[in-house]
Design an enzyme around this catalytic site. Structure first.
Site, PDB file in Angstrom:
ATOM      1  N   GLU A   9      -4.993  -1.657   6.291  1.00 34.47           N
ATOM      2  CA  GLU A   9      -4.126  -1.877   7.451  1.00 34.47           C
ATOM      3  C   GLU A   9      -4.793  -2.941   8.308  1.00 34.47           C
ATOM      4  O   GLU A   9      -5.895  -2.729   8.822  1.00 34.47           O
ATOM      5  CB  GLU A   9      -3.965  -0.577   8.247  1.00 34.47           C
ATOM      6  CG  GLU A   9      -2.930  -0.745   9.335  1.00 34.47           C
ATOM      7  CD  GLU A   9      -3.029   0.292  10.441  1.00 34.47           C
ATOM      8  OE1 GLU A   9      -2.034   0.512  11.135  1.00 34.47           O
ATOM      9  OE2 GLU A   9      -4.120   0.874  10.638  1.00 34.47           O
TER      10      GLU A   9
ATOM     11  N   HIS B  32       4.632   5.632  10.063  1.00 29.65           N
ATOM     12  CA  HIS B  32       4.525   6.646  11.122  1.00 29.65           C
ATOM     13  C   HIS B  32       4.193   6.059  12.488  1.00 29.65           C
ATOM     14  O   HIS B  32       4.075   6.810  13.448  1.00 29.65           O
ATOM     15  CB  HIS B  32       3.442   7.649  10.710  1.00 29.65           C
ATOM     16  CG  HIS B  32       2.103   6.979  10.639  1.00 29.65           C
ATOM     17  ND1 HIS B  32       1.791   6.031   9.674  1.00 29.65           N
ATOM     18  CD2 HIS B  32       1.009   7.063  11.444  1.00 29.65           C
ATOM     19  CE1 HIS B  32       0.572   5.573   9.887  1.00 29.65           C
ATOM     20  NE2 HIS B  32       0.076   6.182  10.954  1.00 29.65           N
ATOM     21  N   ASP B  33       3.969   4.753  12.573  1.00 34.79           N
ATOM     22  CA  ASP B  33       3.658   4.122  13.864  1.00 34.79           C
ATOM     23  C   ASP B  33       4.830   3.313  14.406  1.00 34.79           C
ATOM     24  O   ASP B  33       4.729   2.714  15.474  1.00 34.79           O
ATOM     25  CB  ASP B  33       2.472   3.157  13.720  1.00 34.79           C
ATOM     26  CG  ASP B  33       1.162   3.872  13.435  1.00 34.79           C
ATOM     27  OD1 ASP B  33       1.003   5.020  13.889  1.00 34.79           O
ATOM     28  OD2 ASP B  33       0.307   3.274  12.763  1.00 34.79           O
TER      29      ASP B  33
ATOM     30  N   ASP C  75      -7.497   2.564   7.232  1.00 36.89           N
ATOM     31  CA  ASP C  75      -6.956   2.477   8.585  1.00 36.89           C
ATOM     32  C   ASP C  75      -7.613   1.321   9.355  1.00 36.89           C
ATOM     33  O   ASP C  75      -8.848   1.179   9.315  1.00 36.89           O
ATOM     34  CB  ASP C  75      -7.260   3.813   9.281  1.00 36.89           C
ATOM     35  CG  ASP C  75      -6.569   3.969  10.610  1.00 36.89           C
ATOM     36  OD1 ASP C  75      -5.333   3.945  10.635  1.00 36.89           O
ATOM     37  OD2 ASP C  75      -7.266   4.127  11.637  1.00 36.89           O
TER      38      ASP C  75
ATOM     39  N   ASP D  40      -5.704   8.491   3.144  1.00 35.29           N
ATOM     40  CA  ASP D  40      -5.905   7.635   4.309  1.00 35.29           C
ATOM     41  C   ASP D  40      -7.369   7.729   4.753  1.00 35.29           C
ATOM     42  O   ASP D  40      -7.838   8.809   5.104  1.00 35.29           O
ATOM     43  CB  ASP D  40      -4.983   8.165   5.425  1.00 35.29           C
ATOM     44  CG  ASP D  40      -4.480   7.071   6.322  1.00 35.29           C
ATOM     45  OD1 ASP D  40      -5.271   6.172   6.623  1.00 35.29           O
ATOM     46  OD2 ASP D  40      -3.312   7.146   6.739  1.00 35.29           O
TER      47      ASP D  40
HETATM   48  C1  NOJ Z   1      -3.461   3.182  12.743  1.00 35.85           C
HETATM   49  C2  NOJ Z   1      -2.756   4.441  12.426  1.00 35.85           C
HETATM   50  O1  NOJ Z   1      -1.683   4.153  11.579  1.00 35.85           O
HETATM   51  C3  NOJ Z   1      -2.330   5.047  13.747  1.00 35.85           C
HETATM   52  O2  NOJ Z   1      -1.450   6.109  13.587  1.00 35.85           O
HETATM   53  C4  NOJ Z   1      -3.588   5.431  14.483  1.00 35.85           C
HETATM   54  O3  NOJ Z   1      -3.246   5.894  15.767  1.00 35.85           O
HETATM   55  C5  NOJ Z   1      -4.542   4.253  14.622  1.00 35.85           C
HETATM   56  N1  NOJ Z   1      -4.674   3.505  13.417  1.00 35.85           N
HETATM   57  C6  NOJ Z   1      -5.907   4.706  15.008  1.00 35.85           C
HETATM   58  O4  NOJ Z   1      -6.509   5.384  13.921  1.00 35.85           O
END
Ligand code: NOJ
Ligand code: MG
Length: 557
Positions: A251, A325-326, A198, A97
């Site tokens: 992402e 994970h989000d 990210d 990541d």
């Molecule tokens: C996306 C990540 O998946 C998340 O977990 C993170 O808080 C934010 N980007 C900021 O890096």
């Protein structure tokens, strides 16, 4: 290349919550090494690891203070090297990541900038207050509060689209871009074959930072700007693009179809694929994450298919996923974890995984893990959750209302420890874990492998993807778009066709089976109800039934 990408299955591990080998309540790299035999059983090709680099952990590792070292909470560089070697022995590659939109305010770049070093001050967005003394712009941080904080004891402010501990890096500065390429190349030399970038589409802010006129359109001031594409091509050229076997995924927050195509068309040399999130907002009321409504099924299908068909026509490529994970567990949002946990988990898996693209599955999905049943706000750890709770209270919600709102959508829902056994700490650790599991008595790996059906269903789906050209390479055509219960689509290539049918609800429903697929003309490749026979016309689907059919080649002649 497209067919190669289409054959891959990527598994996501949240290291903090996978397996704790050294009894400190936090998952670690040696814990992952111990579970390689389990991972091997799944027949996955690559693992995306959430960040385990040195970090103060204000946002669980998305605030990096040293991109070249493993955080001691998770292990050492020797552990990492052993993990890579162990995975390679089992034909599993590693995806890391890369968090390049921001770094931790503890990173030496930020610290040197604070100490007055002009070279490093240009790594960040430092701006003066407006003449009236107000912040440089009116932008909001994505974790709540203003997006600007005071830069040390100076009269300047630094930009942070996320937490104040995550300072945005200024990608307009070529030195920042060179540092990013250097980091990617460092990990490539360690045998890393995949990179996830990210929130990459917010890296290229406009040259001039200006006030937004309205909250809903504010993101457009810094999302998908033309420079993002330029900087991606440069990063590709200077790092991962030098090895055509490397897999990349960006992402992309709040992106558009047009940009998704641009990011992923092979001729542009940007990324292999992207994550988009529109389909995971269909249970938000008017776009508000903290105001949950039952999911809008028609909208869900519309969004998924919009991206699918547009990217198919333009040779773009999607990452396919429900969980990460989000996100709260998809099973809680779009399935029925109470009455049909297994069948609805299988429906979700079938519907997403046989689309055109590369599937990602998130740890625990393969055993049908669900959200924890926490009772109080102190059970949660996530910075976004805690901030949102306080903002909801400040906006006038009662503690119960605020708690219920965050309980639905908290990112900690998916971050609970992997449930290996029914033990007190779910076989994850011998001591109290950083987040508690709540339903390991009924959902755990040991029980799933002995008595369950979800894990083996995932294995069958993976096999289908790897062996069936229609799945890894076929085009896509949505069917039954207005049906209130059924998601279905055709995958086709040359003269061949494959039909995916899924009932997303706990009530039976009847559809007209396309004539070409009627009994004797097609074969059942996969069924989560052991269906053996097909009718000639009307097909009645059981609650949460999933079915995959393929035309007999003889049907064409
Ligand atoms: C996306 C990540 O998946 C998340 O977990 C993170 O808080 C934010 N980007 C900021 O890096
Ligand atoms: Mg540990």
């Amino acid at each position: 290349m497209e067919s190669e990408l289409g054959k891959k299955i990527i598994y996501q591990i949240y290291p903090r919550s996978f397996y704790d080998s050294d009894h400190d309540g936090i998952g670690d790299l040696r814990g992952i090494i111990a579970k390689v035999p389990y991972l091997k059983k799944l027949h996955i090709d690559m693992i995306w690891f959430n960040p385990f680099f040195v970090s103060p952990q204000k946002d669980n590792g998305y605030d990096i203070a040293d991109y070249y070292q493993i955080d001691s909470r998770f292990g050492t560089m020797a552990d990492f090297e052993e993990l890579v070697a162990e995975l390679h022995k089992n034909k599993i590659d590693v995806m890391l990541d890369m968090v390049f939109n921001h770094c931790s305010t503890r990173h030496p770049w930020f610290q040197k900038a604070l100490a007055g070093d002009k070279y490093y001050q240009r790594f960040f967005y430092l701006r003066s207050a407006k003449p009236d003394g107000s912040l440089p712009t009116n932008w909001q941080s994505k974790f709540g509060g203003p997006a600007w904080s005071r830069f040390g004891h100076t009269d300047k402010y630094y930009l942070h689209l996320y937490a104040p501990a995550q300072a945005d890096l200024d990608w307009h500065n070529p030195a920042v871009r060179q540092e990013a390429a250097k980091i990617v190349n460092f990990w490539r030399k360690k045998g890393v074959k995949g990179f996830r970038f990210d929130v990459f589409n917010v890296t290229g802010k406009a040259e001039q930072l200006v006030d937004s006129t309205d909250r809903n359109t504010e993101k457009q001031l810094y999302t998908d700007t033309p420079v993002v594409h330029r900087y991606l091509r440069e990063l590709n050229h200077n790092s991962f693009g030098q090895d055509p076997t490397i897999v990349t995924v960006g992402e992309m927050s709040s992106t558009t179809v047009e940009n998704s195509i641009k990011y992923t068309q092979p001729k542009n040399h940007e990324l292999s694929m992207i994550f988009t999130f529109h389909h995971l907002k269909v249970d938000y009321r008017q776009g508000n994450k903290w105001d949950s409504v039952p999911f809008d099924f028609l909208q869900l299908k519309k969004l998924l298919f919009e991206w699918q068909t547009a990217l198919d026509q333009a040779q773009g490529w999607n990452a396919l996923f429900w969980n990460n994970h989000d996100q709260p567990r998809a099973l809680n949002r779009f399935g029925d974890p109470i009455h049909y946990r297994e069948k609805s988990a299988e429906v979700l898996a079938t519907a997403i995984q046989l689309l055109r693209g590369t599937p990602f599955i998130y740890q625990g999905e393969e055993i049908g893990m669900t959200d924890p049943n926490y009772q109080q706000i102190t059970d949660y750890e996530d910075i976004e959750t805690i901030n949102a709770y306080h903002e909801l209270l400040a906006a006038g919600r009662t503690p119960t209302q605020a708690f219920n709102a965050v309980k639905q959508k908290s990112r900690d829902n998916s971050r609970t420890p992997m449930q290996w056994t029914d033990d007190k700490f779910a076989g994850f650790s011998t001591v109290k874990p950083w987040l508690l599991p709540t339903n390991q008595a009924t959902i755990n790996v040991a029980d799933e492998l002995k008595n369950g059906e979800i894990f083996t269903y995932y294995q069958r789906l993976f096999k289908l993807r790897k062996t069936e050209k229609l799945v890894y390479q076929g085009h896509i055509k949505p069917l039954w778009q207005d049906h209130p219960q059924v998601m279905g689509y055709l995958r086709y290539l040359d003269q061949q066709q494959l039909l995916v049918i899924t009932n997303f609800y706990g009530q039976a429903t009847t559809i007209n089976l396309p004539a070409a697929f009627a009994a004797a003309k097609s074969q059942i490749l996969l069924s989560n109800y052991q269906r053996q026979q097909l009718p000639t016309n009307k097909l009645t689907l059981a609650p949460f039934e999933a079915l995959v059919l393929k035309l007999n080649s003889s049907s064409f002649f």
